[in-house]
Design an enzyme around this catalytic site. Sequence first.
Site, mmCIF file in Angstrom:
data_model
loop_
_atom_site.group_PDB
_atom_site.id
_atom_site.type_symbol
_atom_site.label_atom_id
_atom_site.label_comp_id
_atom_site.label_asym_id
_atom_site.label_seq_id
_atom_site.Cartn_x
_atom_site.Cartn_y
_atom_site.Cartn_z
ATOM 1 N N LYS A 254 46.412 48.531 38.729
ATOM 2 C CA LYS A 254 45.520 47.815 37.816
ATOM 3 C C LYS A 254 44.977 48.742 36.733
ATOM 4 O O LYS A 254 44.463 49.816 37.041
ATOM 5 C CB LYS A 254 44.335 47.210 38.582
ATOM 6 C CG LYS A 254 44.705 46.119 39.574
ATOM 7 C CD LYS A 254 43.449 45.506 40.164
ATOM 8 C CE LYS A 254 43.762 44.310 41.028
ATOM 9 N NZ LYS A 254 42.524 43.625 41.494
ATOM 10 N N GLU B 64 38.519 41.571 42.656
ATOM 11 C CA GLU B 64 37.840 42.276 41.576
ATOM 12 C C GLU B 64 36.457 41.681 41.379
ATOM 13 O O GLU B 64 36.151 40.589 41.886
ATOM 14 C CB GLU B 64 38.624 42.218 40.267
ATOM 15 C CG GLU B 64 38.803 40.814 39.704
ATOM 16 C CD GLU B 64 39.644 40.801 38.440
ATOM 17 O OE1 GLU B 64 40.108 41.867 38.013
ATOM 18 O OE2 GLU B 64 39.823 39.706 37.875
ATOM 19 N N LYS C 74 37.642 48.687 36.427
ATOM 20 C CA LYS C 74 38.297 48.816 37.733
ATOM 21 C C LYS C 74 38.012 50.169 38.393
ATOM 22 O O LYS C 74 38.042 50.294 39.613
ATOM 23 C CB LYS C 74 39.805 48.620 37.572
ATOM 24 C CG LYS C 74 40.211 47.290 36.959
ATOM 25 C CD LYS C 74 39.772 46.110 37.798
ATOM 26 C CE LYS C 74 40.325 44.803 37.265
ATOM 27 N NZ LYS C 74 39.764 44.443 35.947
ATOM 28 N N GLU D 175 40.328 43.198 31.465
ATOM 29 C CA GLU D 175 39.990 41.865 31.933
ATOM 30 C C GLU D 175 40.935 40.863 31.273
ATOM 31 O O GLU D 175 41.587 41.161 30.290
ATOM 32 C CB GLU D 175 38.535 41.522 31.563
ATOM 33 C CG GLU D 175 37.499 42.484 32.126
ATOM 34 C CD GLU D 175 37.414 42.459 33.630
ATOM 35 O OE1 GLU D 175 37.832 41.449 34.236
ATOM 36 O OE2 GLU D 175 36.946 43.448 34.217
ATOM 37 N N GLY D 176 40.968 39.645 31.842
ATOM 38 C CA GLY D 176 41.658 38.561 31.154
ATOM 39 C C GLY D 176 42.981 38.124 31.767
ATOM 40 O O GLY D 176 43.549 37.133 31.345
ATOM 41 N N ARG E 23 31.183 37.152 38.422
ATOM 42 C CA ARG E 23 32.050 36.438 39.357
ATOM 43 C C ARG E 23 32.771 37.448 40.225
ATOM 44 O O ARG E 23 33.442 38.354 39.713
ATOM 45 C CB ARG E 23 33.078 35.564 38.621
ATOM 46 C CG ARG E 23 33.727 34.517 39.542
ATOM 47 C CD ARG E 23 34.822 33.723 38.848
ATOM 48 N NE ARG E 23 35.988 34.570 38.614
ATOM 49 C CZ ARG E 23 36.722 34.539 37.511
ATOM 50 N NH1 ARG E 23 36.424 33.712 36.526
ATOM 51 N NH2 ARG E 23 37.762 35.340 37.376
ATOM 52 N N ARG F 143 40.982 29.217 42.269
ATOM 53 C CA ARG F 143 42.206 29.226 41.457
ATOM 54 C C ARG F 143 43.403 29.335 42.384
ATOM 55 O O ARG F 143 43.381 30.093 43.359
ATOM 56 C CB ARG F 143 42.199 30.414 40.487
ATOM 57 C CG ARG F 143 41.230 30.276 39.344
ATOM 58 C CD ARG F 143 41.185 31.530 38.511
ATOM 59 N NE ARG F 143 40.668 32.652 39.292
ATOM 60 C CZ ARG F 143 40.679 33.912 38.887
ATOM 61 N NH1 ARG F 143 41.223 34.225 37.725
ATOM 62 N NH2 ARG F 143 40.175 34.861 39.638
#
Length: 513
Positions: A397, A156, A335, A401-402, A134, A489
């Site tokens: 960053k 990202e 990242k 993830e998450g 994604r 989102r």
Amino acid sequence: MPSTFYEDYPPELTKEEEEYLLSNLKDWCIAHGIAVRPPPSFVSKEQDPSGVLATTAPVTLFPSLFPRSCFEEAHAIQTTYNELYAAIARDEEWLYGIVKELVGVDDFTAKLWEVHEAVKKEGYVQALTLGLFRSDYMVHLDPSDPNASPEIKQVEFNTIASSFGGLSGEVSQLHNVLSKIRAYPQSAKRTIAKANMPVSESASELAAGLAAAHHAYGEPEISRETCVLFIVQDPERNVFDQRHLEWNLQKQDIRTFRLPFHRTLLDTRLDFKHKLVYTPPHAPSTAYEVTTIYFRAGYSPDDYPRGEDWDARLHLERSNAIKCPSLLTHLAGCKKVQQVLATPNSPHLERFLGTKEKVDRVRATFAPIYPLDASEAGLEAKKLATNPETAQRYVLKPQREGGGNNIYRMAIPKFLKSEPEKNWPAYILMEMIEPPAQKNAIFRNGEVQRGGVICELGIYGACLWRNELKGGGTKSEVLKNTQAGYLLRTKGDQSEEGGVAAGFGAIDSVCLA
């Protein structure tokens, strides 16, 4: 797009209109599995000791406006992004050049690479890899140019456990149904129209990626039933999102099982040919050969509280099952890779993408990103990050993830002051994307929250490739490369984070403008 277009949307609702809309919204969400396990702040453990209750997932009342040109470009470029990250995952030498900078400062990345090295020493036994990706974007409007056109800038790229593909299509259907039954005011009829409200096919398309891997695995040599194994967290708040993918696979007569990560060594074994064999606790007399491992856990250090959990990851990676993702694909999503690709004047895209057209198109989606190391760019980034005046234009960053892990704007200098400078290279510094201001209403935990919002568009991709050693060289072949639907989102404009599962955002859908 004129700013007044955003200012006049969404339309105001009367009390009766809102009651009608919410009644239909709540019923549709429950009927179609748009749900999550409730957070402890909403339902305490004492109230739900067995963890069986569910609540409507946070959703917006209206679809949010999104520039048509940006939406179409994000879709069009996804297969190129799939190609890029599949190529990175196949290039171990290049990837190690990136990861080695993190090994001394990021224990989680170091441990993942250690597992890769252990499997490599023994010999990888599966040449196929599946990526369900994604790529996340925001619309950027240059605040210094009043005539600037909107453009997409990448937030990202996710290579593991890319969530909400199961629920995004249901929410886009929800907004279409609310429009069809005239739950929205007639004043918005021309804007909230079927032609402007694309339905996301992400659940079926992501399931199609898993099905392609399942079939590519081939027939088992021993007479066993086969299955796709979902590796999941326990407890898992986002279970219903994952279930939609499972149900799509089951419609194709593909058996699926959910295995909590911590039970991996209890419920699976490797046979003499490294086939992964799963024995369900509820049916101990039946053994299934696993064709595909779909990781919805294992992306965070929190998933590895015990040494046995790293043993479990090694156990799965040693198997002949197709991994989604493989270890190298997981690492390609860190990242640091995004930063290396996106740092101004970076030469690395040319290594992986064959044409200048592809390189230029991908590069146009990058926001400026910098390292925090001893390079010239890194030294300049340190100045920007430690100066309160300039830090307000950036986000810091980590390699995680998450959701819920980033440090924003004025908090950056204080955070870096508390962190030993030797650890700074584990972070990247990214210029903030400036989306257009708009409004919406979010239904969360039984309440409607109104106000300014920011939207983040995610485009899913499915990519299946083969990478095997032949005749002293490597043969690579992409077997499937598709765009796989979208996720929108939306979060309040006072919230920096956008993760729905992390408790910050809401699931939305697109109204093209």
